[in-house]
Scaffold this motif. Structure first.
Motif, PDB file in Angstrom:
ATOM      1  N   THR A   4       1.186  -1.464  -0.303  1.00 29.94           N
ATOM      2  CA  THR A   4       0.098  -0.145  -0.167  1.00 29.94           C
ATOM      3  C   THR A   4       0.588   1.323   0.041  1.00 29.94           C
ATOM      4  O   THR A   4       0.674   2.289  -0.171  1.00 29.94           O
ATOM      5  CB  THR A   4      -1.050  -0.018   1.436  1.00 29.94           C
ATOM      6  OG1 THR A   4      -0.348   0.167   2.239  1.00 29.94           O
ATOM      7  CG2 THR A   4      -1.724  -1.327   1.258  1.00 29.94           C
ATOM      8  N   TYR A   5       1.747   1.525  -0.195  1.00 33.46           N
ATOM      9  CA  TYR A   5       2.958   2.344   0.733  1.00 33.46           C
ATOM     10  C   TYR A   5       4.011   2.325   0.741  1.00 33.46           C
ATOM     11  O   TYR A   5       4.803   0.819   1.106  1.00 33.46           O
ATOM     12  CB  TYR A   5       2.555   2.742   1.714  1.00 33.46           C
ATOM     13  CG  TYR A   5       3.057   4.939   1.834  1.00 33.46           C
ATOM     14  CD1 TYR A   5       3.034   5.667   0.840  1.00 33.46           C
ATOM     15  CD2 TYR A   5       4.665   4.305   2.465  1.00 33.46           C
ATOM     16  CE1 TYR A   5       3.950   6.553   0.933  1.00 33.46           C
ATOM     17  CE2 TYR A   5       5.459   5.613   2.942  1.00 33.46           C
ATOM     18  CZ  TYR A   5       5.144   6.746   1.815  1.00 33.46           C
ATOM     19  OH  TYR A   5       5.436   8.025   1.812  1.00 33.46           O
ATOM     20  N   THR A   6       5.231   2.284  -0.330  1.00 36.97           N
ATOM     21  CA  THR A   6       7.063   2.597  -0.258  1.00 36.97           C
ATOM     22  C   THR A   6       7.568   3.596  -0.712  1.00 36.97           C
ATOM     23  O   THR A   6       7.162   4.368  -1.385  1.00 36.97           O
ATOM     24  CB  THR A   6       7.179   1.208  -1.261  1.00 36.97           C
ATOM     25  OG1 THR A   6       7.009  -0.003  -1.285  1.00 36.97           O
ATOM     26  CG2 THR A   6       9.007   1.282  -1.578  1.00 36.97           C
ATOM     27  N   GLU A   7       8.591   4.037   0.304  1.00 39.77           N
ATOM     28  CA  GLU A   7       9.149   5.282   0.039  1.00 39.77           C
ATOM     29  C   GLU A   7      10.932   5.229   0.166  1.00 39.77           C
ATOM     30  O   GLU A   7      10.950   4.379   1.303  1.00 39.77           O
ATOM     31  CB  GLU A   7       8.530   6.103   0.958  1.00 39.77           C
ATOM     32  CG  GLU A   7      10.011   7.693   0.854  1.00 39.77           C
ATOM     33  CD  GLU A   7       8.727   8.869   2.223  1.00 39.77           C
ATOM     34  OE1 GLU A   7       9.808   9.198   2.509  1.00 39.77           O
ATOM     35  OE2 GLU A   7       8.255   8.209   3.025  1.00 39.77           O
ATOM     36  N   GLN A  61      14.380   2.058   3.805  1.00 44.28           N
ATOM     37  CA  GLN A  61      12.822   2.153   2.900  1.00 44.28           C
ATOM     38  C   GLN A  61      12.092   2.375   4.220  1.00 44.28           C
ATOM     39  O   GLN A  61      12.096   1.007   4.978  1.00 44.28           O
ATOM     40  CB  GLN A  61      12.971   0.777   1.516  1.00 44.28           C
ATOM     41  CG  GLN A  61      11.763   0.745   1.548  1.00 44.28           C
ATOM     42  CD  GLN A  61      11.869  -0.197   0.214  1.00 44.28           C
ATOM     43  OE1 GLN A  61      12.306  -0.280  -0.800  1.00 44.28           O
ATOM     44  NE2 GLN A  61      11.222  -1.032  -0.011  1.00 44.28           N
ATOM     45  N   ILE A  62      10.665   3.019   3.676  1.00 47.45           N
ATOM     46  CA  ILE A  62       9.792   2.845   4.732  1.00 47.45           C
ATOM     47  C   ILE A  62       8.522   1.902   3.225  1.00 47.45           C
ATOM     48  O   ILE A  62       8.600   2.238   2.861  1.00 47.45           O
ATOM     49  CB  ILE A  62       8.683   3.937   4.907  1.00 47.45           C
ATOM     50  CG1 ILE A  62      10.090   4.937   5.135  1.00 47.45           C
ATOM     51  CG2 ILE A  62       6.861   3.850   5.451  1.00 47.45           C
ATOM     52  CD1 ILE A  62       9.422   6.763   6.000  1.00 47.45           C
ATOM     53  N   HIS A  63       8.186   0.973   4.087  1.00 52.03           N
ATOM     54  CA  HIS A  63       7.466   0.090   3.518  1.00 52.03           C
ATOM     55  C   HIS A  63       5.759  -0.191   4.311  1.00 52.03           C
ATOM     56  O   HIS A  63       6.461  -1.062   5.227  1.00 52.03           O
ATOM     57  CB  HIS A  63       8.013  -1.349   3.175  1.00 52.03           C
ATOM     58  CG  HIS A  63       6.975  -1.864   2.338  1.00 52.03           C
ATOM     59  ND1 HIS A  63       6.887  -1.710   0.942  1.00 52.03           N
ATOM     60  CD2 HIS A  63       6.859  -3.878   2.391  1.00 52.03           C
ATOM     61  CE1 HIS A  63       6.383  -2.839   0.005  1.00 52.03           C
ATOM     62  NE2 HIS A  63       5.961  -3.958   0.993  1.00 52.03           N
ATOM     63  N   VAL A  64       4.557  -0.216   3.962  1.00 52.38           N
ATOM     64  CA  VAL A  64       3.249  -0.735   3.960  1.00 52.38           C
ATOM     65  C   VAL A  64       2.995  -1.638   3.592  1.00 52.38           C
ATOM     66  O   VAL A  64       2.460  -1.863   2.479  1.00 52.38           O
ATOM     67  CB  VAL A  64       3.094   0.380   4.994  1.00 52.38           C
ATOM     68  CG1 VAL A  64       1.324  -0.305   5.120  1.00 52.38           C
ATOM     69  CG2 VAL A  64       3.051   1.424   5.374  1.00 52.38           C
ATOM     70  N   ALA A  65       2.838  -2.877   3.814  1.00 51.53           N
ATOM     71  CA  ALA A  65       2.222  -4.388   3.326  1.00 51.53           C
ATOM     72  C   ALA A  65       2.151  -5.566   4.686  1.00 51.53           C
ATOM     73  O   ALA A  65       2.193  -5.803   5.198  1.00 51.53           O
ATOM     74  CB  ALA A  65       3.053  -4.859   2.589  1.00 51.53           C
ATOM     75  N   VAL A  71      10.080  -0.547   8.518  1.00 53.20           N
ATOM     76  CA  VAL A  71      11.149   0.717   8.739  1.00 53.20           C
ATOM     77  C   VAL A  71      12.587  -0.452   8.844  1.00 53.20           C
ATOM     78  O   VAL A  71      12.597  -1.327   9.370  1.00 53.20           O
ATOM     79  CB  VAL A  71      10.609   1.569   9.206  1.00 53.20           C
ATOM     80  CG1 VAL A  71       9.565   2.653   9.386  1.00 53.20           C
ATOM     81  CG2 VAL A  71      10.763   1.333  10.659  1.00 53.20           C
ATOM     82  N   PRO A  72      13.187   1.117   8.334  1.00 49.99           N
ATOM     83  CA  PRO A  72      14.743   0.618   8.519  1.00 49.99           C
ATOM     84  C   PRO A  72      14.564  -0.424  10.642  1.00 49.99           C
ATOM     85  O   PRO A  72      14.977   1.098  11.223  1.00 49.99           O
ATOM     86  CB  PRO A  72      15.634   1.179   8.428  1.00 49.99           C
ATOM     87  CG  PRO A  72      15.238   2.473   7.133  1.00 49.99           C
ATOM     88  CD  PRO A  72      13.920   1.811   8.147  1.00 49.99           C
ATOM     89  N   GLY A  73      15.043  -1.633  10.237  1.00 47.41           N
ATOM     90  CA  GLY A  73      15.429  -2.339  11.165  1.00 47.41           C
ATOM     91  C   GLY A  73      14.183  -2.035  12.571  1.00 47.41           C
ATOM     92  O   GLY A  73      14.409  -2.824  13.357  1.00 47.41           O
ATOM     93  N   ALA A  74      13.233  -2.229  11.982  1.00 53.77           N
ATOM     94  CA  ALA A  74      12.157  -2.338  12.520  1.00 53.77           C
ATOM     95  C   ALA A  74      11.037  -2.734  11.893  1.00 53.77           C
ATOM     96  O   ALA A  74      10.987  -2.547  10.832  1.00 53.77           O
ATOM     97  CB  ALA A  74      12.091  -2.045  14.246  1.00 53.77           C
ATOM     98  N   VAL A 106      12.711   5.925  17.149  1.00 53.52           N
ATOM     99  CA  VAL A 106      12.407   7.244  16.623  1.00 53.52           C
ATOM    100  C   VAL A 106      13.589   6.334  14.987  1.00 53.52           C
ATOM    101  O   VAL A 106      14.734   5.540  15.508  1.00 53.52           O
ATOM    102  CB  VAL A 106      13.565   8.115  16.786  1.00 53.52           C
ATOM    103  CG1 VAL A 106      13.690   9.627  15.578  1.00 53.52           C
ATOM    104  CG2 VAL A 106      12.287   9.001  18.257  1.00 53.52           C
ATOM    105  N   VAL A 107      13.518   6.954  13.670  1.00 46.30           N
ATOM    106  CA  VAL A 107      13.826   6.515  12.514  1.00 46.30           C
ATOM    107  C   VAL A 107      12.783   7.380  11.736  1.00 46.30           C
ATOM    108  O   VAL A 107      11.750   7.655  10.976  1.00 46.30           O
ATOM    109  CB  VAL A 107      13.200   5.087  12.680  1.00 46.30           C
ATOM    110  CG1 VAL A 107      11.997   4.785  11.903  1.00 46.30           C
ATOM    111  CG2 VAL A 107      14.546   4.372  11.033  1.00 46.30           C
ATOM    112  N   SER A 108      14.519   7.839  11.553  1.00 51.53           N
ATOM    113  CA  SER A 108      14.745   9.144  10.137  1.00 51.53           C
ATOM    114  C   SER A 108      16.175   9.421   9.590  1.00 51.53           C
ATOM    115  O   SER A 108      17.356   8.433   9.779  1.00 51.53           O
ATOM    116  CB  SER A 108      14.201  10.294  10.791  1.00 51.53           C
ATOM    117  OG  SER A 108      13.998  10.926  10.206  1.00 51.53           O
ATOM    118  N   ARG A 109      16.143  10.383   8.919  1.00 52.67           N
ATOM    119  CA  ARG A 109      17.419  10.094   8.621  1.00 52.67           C
ATOM    120  C   ARG A 109      17.544  11.874   8.293  1.00 52.67           C
ATOM    121  O   ARG A 109      16.844  12.977   8.383  1.00 52.67           O
ATOM    122  CB  ARG A 109      17.420   9.696   6.477  1.00 52.67           C
ATOM    123  CG  ARG A 109      17.031   8.696   6.336  1.00 52.67           C
ATOM    124  CD  ARG A 109      19.048   8.262   6.795  1.00 52.67           C
ATOM    125  NE  ARG A 109      18.822   6.923   6.692  1.00 52.67           N
ATOM    126  CZ  ARG A 109      18.277   5.856   7.734  1.00 52.67           C
ATOM    127  NH1 ARG A 109      18.605   6.156   8.508  1.00 52.67           N
ATOM    128  NH2 ARG A 109      18.561   4.914   7.020  1.00 52.67           N
TER     129      ARG A 109
END
Length: 150
Positions: A4-7, A61-65, A71-74, A106-109
Motif C-alpha cells: 500500500t505504500y513504499t518510500e 525504506q519505509i514499506h506498508v504491506a 522501517v529500517p531495523g524494525a 525514532v527512525v529518520s534521516r
C-alpha cells in the motif's frame, strides 16, 4: 505481497558534490604536498569512503504491506498502532529532542524534515510511540489507515 505504500530514503543529489568536495579538501590537507604514497593515499581512502557512506545512507525504506509497517531495523503490525499525527520540521525537532521520550522508537534521516508520530496501543509494548521520518507524511498516514481498515 500487496503493497500500500513504499518510500525510499535517498540521499539528496545536492549532498553528493558537497560531501565529495569536502572529502577532497580534507584529502588535500592530509596530502599537504607530500610525495609518494602520502600523495595518493588520502584521496584513495576518503573519496571511496564518502561514496560508500552516501550510498549506505540511501538504503533505507519505509514499506506498508499486509498490515505491517516496515522501517529500517524494525517492523510493527498496523493493528498495534492507535493513531498518527504529522510532524513538521519544528515538531519533529521537538519530538526527537527536548520533548522526546527515551522509550520512543525514532527512525529518520538528517535530510528528512517531516515525519509521523504513531502511538503504540499495545499495552505489552514498552514503546509509547514511533517517530518515522518521511517525505510524504499524509500519504504514509493514509496508507496506515487503509491497511488497518483492510
Amino acid at each position: 505481497m500487496s503493497s500500500t505504500y513504499t518510500e525510499r530514503w535517498v540521499v539528496p543529489a545536492l549532498w553528493w558534490p558537497g560531501a565529495l568536495g569536502l572529502a577532497g579538501l580534507v584529502a588535500a590537507e592530509l596530502h599537504g604536498g607530500a610525495p609518494g604514497t602520502r600523495a595518493v593515499l588520502p584521496y584513495a581512502v576518503l573519496l571511496p569512503l564518502t561514496v560508500l557512506l552516501l550510498a549506505a545512507g540511501s538504503r533505507g525504506q519505509i514499506h506498508v504491506a499486509n498490515g505491517v509497517l516496515h522501517v529500517p531495523g524494525a517492523r510493527i503490525p498496523v493493528s498495534a498502532l492507535d493513531h498518527g499525527v504529522v510532524l513538521d520540521r519544528e515538531a519533529l525537532r521537538q519530538q526527537t529532542g527536548p520533548m522526546a521520550d527515551t522509550r520512543a522508537f525514532v527512525v529518520s534521516r538528517p535530510w528528512l524534515h517531516s515525519a509521523v508520530r504513531l502511538t503504540v496501543s499495545d499495552p505489552q509494548d514498552p514503546t509509547p510511540y514511533w517517530v518515522v521520518g518521511t517525505r510524504h507524511p499524509e500519504q504514509l498516514l493514509s496508507a496506515l489507515r487503509e491497511s488497518a481498515a483492510g
